[in-house]
Write a protein that holds these residues in place. Structure first.
Motif, mmCIF file in Angstrom:
data_model
loop_
_atom_site.group_PDB
_atom_site.id
_atom_site.type_symbol
_atom_site.label_atom_id
_atom_site.label_comp_id
_atom_site.label_asym_id
_atom_site.label_seq_id
_atom_site.Cartn_x
_atom_site.Cartn_y
_atom_site.Cartn_z
ATOM 1 N N LYS A 31 18.866 0.433 -5.688
ATOM 2 C CA LYS A 31 19.062 -0.104 -4.303
ATOM 3 C C LYS A 31 18.513 0.948 -3.417
ATOM 4 C CE LYS A 31 23.154 -2.826 -5.338
ATOM 5 N NZ LYS A 31 24.543 -3.267 -4.669
ATOM 6 N N LEU A 32 18.061 0.395 -2.465
ATOM 7 C CA LEU A 32 17.398 1.205 -1.357
ATOM 8 C C LEU A 32 17.660 0.614 0.004
ATOM 9 C CD1 LEU A 32 15.604 3.621 -0.485
ATOM 10 C CD2 LEU A 32 13.584 1.936 -0.815
ATOM 11 N N GLN A 33 18.194 1.549 0.953
ATOM 12 C CA GLN A 33 18.477 0.911 2.295
ATOM 13 C C GLN A 33 17.240 1.713 3.385
ATOM 14 O OE1 GLN A 33 22.282 0.709 3.611
ATOM 15 N NE2 GLN A 33 21.536 0.638 5.806
ATOM 16 N N THR A 34 16.464 0.750 4.000
ATOM 17 C CA THR A 34 15.513 1.273 4.801
ATOM 18 C C THR A 34 15.847 0.760 6.184
ATOM 19 O OG1 THR A 34 13.937 -0.725 4.495
ATOM 20 C CG2 THR A 34 13.730 1.162 2.940
ATOM 21 N N GLY A 35 15.089 1.148 7.277
ATOM 22 C CA GLY A 35 14.985 0.663 8.413
ATOM 23 C C GLY A 35 14.103 -0.399 8.262
ATOM 24 N N PRO A 36 13.472 -0.841 9.499
ATOM 25 C CA PRO A 36 12.693 -2.170 9.320
ATOM 26 C C PRO A 36 11.355 -1.787 8.776
ATOM 27 C CG PRO A 36 13.421 -1.574 11.610
ATOM 28 C CD PRO A 36 13.763 -0.589 10.763
ATOM 29 N N LEU A 37 11.034 -2.852 7.861
ATOM 30 C CA LEU A 37 9.923 -2.743 6.986
ATOM 31 C C LEU A 37 8.592 -2.332 7.761
ATOM 32 C CD1 LEU A 37 10.514 -5.112 4.308
ATOM 33 C CD2 LEU A 37 10.876 -2.664 4.048
ATOM 34 N N SER A 38 7.775 -1.516 7.361
ATOM 35 C CA SER A 38 6.230 -1.142 8.273
ATOM 36 C C SER A 38 5.485 -2.397 7.838
ATOM 37 C CB SER A 38 6.093 0.016 8.018
ATOM 38 O OG SER A 38 5.830 0.365 6.566
ATOM 39 N N PRO A 39 4.379 -2.468 8.400
ATOM 40 C CA PRO A 39 3.431 -3.607 8.165
ATOM 41 C C PRO A 39 2.916 -2.985 6.811
ATOM 42 C CG PRO A 39 3.316 -3.109 10.357
ATOM 43 C CD PRO A 39 4.319 -2.190 9.896
ATOM 44 N N TYR A 40 2.661 -1.862 6.408
ATOM 45 C CA TYR A 40 1.949 -1.367 5.368
ATOM 46 C C TYR A 40 3.015 -1.579 4.041
ATOM 47 C CZ TYR A 40 0.638 2.061 1.366
ATOM 48 O OH TYR A 40 0.242 2.609 0.195
ATOM 49 N N THR A 41 4.294 -1.507 4.240
ATOM 50 C CA THR A 41 5.218 -1.889 3.319
ATOM 51 C C THR A 41 5.065 -3.254 2.795
ATOM 52 O OG1 THR A 41 6.751 0.177 4.140
ATOM 53 C CG2 THR A 41 7.717 -1.572 2.509
ATOM 54 N N ILE A 42 5.198 -4.182 3.732
ATOM 55 C CA ILE A 42 4.969 -5.573 3.931
ATOM 56 C C ILE A 42 3.825 -6.022 2.963
ATOM 57 C CG2 ILE A 42 4.860 -7.827 4.918
ATOM 58 C CD1 ILE A 42 6.400 -6.657 7.258
ATOM 59 N N GLN A 43 2.552 -5.375 3.317
ATOM 60 C CA GLN A 43 1.608 -5.646 2.289
ATOM 61 C C GLN A 43 1.600 -5.182 1.017
ATOM 62 O OE1 GLN A 43 -0.946 -7.728 3.527
ATOM 63 N NE2 GLN A 43 -1.403 -7.722 1.505
ATOM 64 N N PHE A 44 2.235 -3.891 1.054
ATOM 65 C CA PHE A 44 2.455 -3.470 -0.276
ATOM 66 C C PHE A 44 3.188 -4.415 -1.354
ATOM 67 C CE2 PHE A 44 4.698 -0.419 -3.351
ATOM 68 C CZ PHE A 44 3.824 0.214 -3.877
ATOM 69 N N LEU A 45 4.432 -4.843 -0.753
ATOM 70 C CA LEU A 45 5.220 -5.667 -1.637
ATOM 71 C C LEU A 45 4.284 -7.237 -1.946
ATOM 72 C CD1 LEU A 45 8.554 -5.703 0.546
ATOM 73 C CD2 LEU A 45 8.283 -4.913 -1.759
ATOM 74 N N ARG A 46 3.495 -7.359 -0.983
ATOM 75 C CA ARG A 46 2.458 -8.582 -1.253
ATOM 76 C C ARG A 46 1.734 -8.267 -2.567
ATOM 77 N NH1 ARG A 46 1.466 -10.041 4.895
ATOM 78 N NH2 ARG A 46 3.199 -11.109 5.198
ATOM 79 N N HIS A 47 1.130 -7.261 -2.534
ATOM 80 C CA HIS A 47 0.135 -6.629 -3.627
ATOM 81 C C HIS A 47 0.847 -6.498 -4.920
ATOM 82 C CE1 HIS A 47 -3.097 -6.064 -1.307
ATOM 83 N NE2 HIS A 47 -2.839 -4.917 -0.631
ATOM 84 N N MET A 48 2.212 -6.050 -5.013
ATOM 85 C CA MET A 48 3.134 -5.860 -6.151
ATOM 86 C C MET A 48 3.238 -7.393 -6.669
ATOM 87 S SD MET A 48 5.374 -2.596 -5.302
ATOM 88 C CE MET A 48 6.188 -2.655 -6.964
ATOM 89 N N LYS A 49 3.542 -8.039 -5.756
ATOM 90 C CA LYS A 49 3.903 -9.552 -6.305
ATOM 91 C C LYS A 49 2.585 -10.169 -6.967
ATOM 92 C CE LYS A 49 5.284 -14.125 -4.939
ATOM 93 N NZ LYS A 49 5.430 -15.162 -3.730
ATOM 94 N N ASP A 50 1.404 -10.108 -6.323
ATOM 95 C CA ASP A 50 0.192 -10.756 -6.789
ATOM 96 C C ASP A 50 -0.346 -9.989 -8.032
ATOM 97 O OD1 ASP A 50 0.274 -12.483 -4.516
ATOM 98 O OD2 ASP A 50 -1.103 -11.042 -3.378
ATOM 99 N N PHE A 51 -0.314 -8.708 -8.116
ATOM 100 C CA PHE A 51 -1.081 -8.192 -9.113
ATOM 101 C C PHE A 51 -0.135 -7.628 -10.200
ATOM 102 C CE2 PHE A 51 -3.510 -6.379 -5.555
ATOM 103 C CZ PHE A 51 -4.765 -7.395 -5.875
ATOM 104 N N LEU A 52 1.473 -7.334 -9.929
ATOM 105 C CA LEU A 52 2.045 -7.224 -10.974
ATOM 106 C C LEU A 52 3.188 -8.065 -11.459
ATOM 107 C CD1 LEU A 52 2.438 -3.261 -9.884
ATOM 108 C CD2 LEU A 52 0.965 -4.134 -11.473
#
Length: 66
Positions: A31-52
């Motif tokens: 579990k991880l608590q972050t502040g608002p997600l950065s645009p980079y993080t949002i794109q990183f999550l999309r890449h993880m979903k698409d590729f992995l």
């Protein structure tokens, strides 16, 4: 101090790295608590979903109006 004020415990520049480490670990353990997600993080999550085919459950923390 800015990240703590925004509700997170990970610097917004390193959110993606923390998520990568969580993805490499066992399922349903991290579990991880972050502040608002950065645009980079949002794109990183999309890449993880698409590729992995890895997806995270993301929830707003209770008691935060942000």
């Amino acid at each position: 101090m800015e990240e703590i004020y925004r509700g997170g415990c990970v610097d917004s520049r390193h959110q993606g790295l923390a998520l990568l480490f969580m993805a490499l670990g066992q399922n349903d353990v991290s579990k991880l608590q972050t502040g608002p997600l950065s645009p980079y993080t949002i794109q990183f999550l999309r890449h993880m979903k698409d590729f992995l085919q890895i997806m995270f459950k993301i929830e707003r923390a209770a008691g935060t109006g942000r």
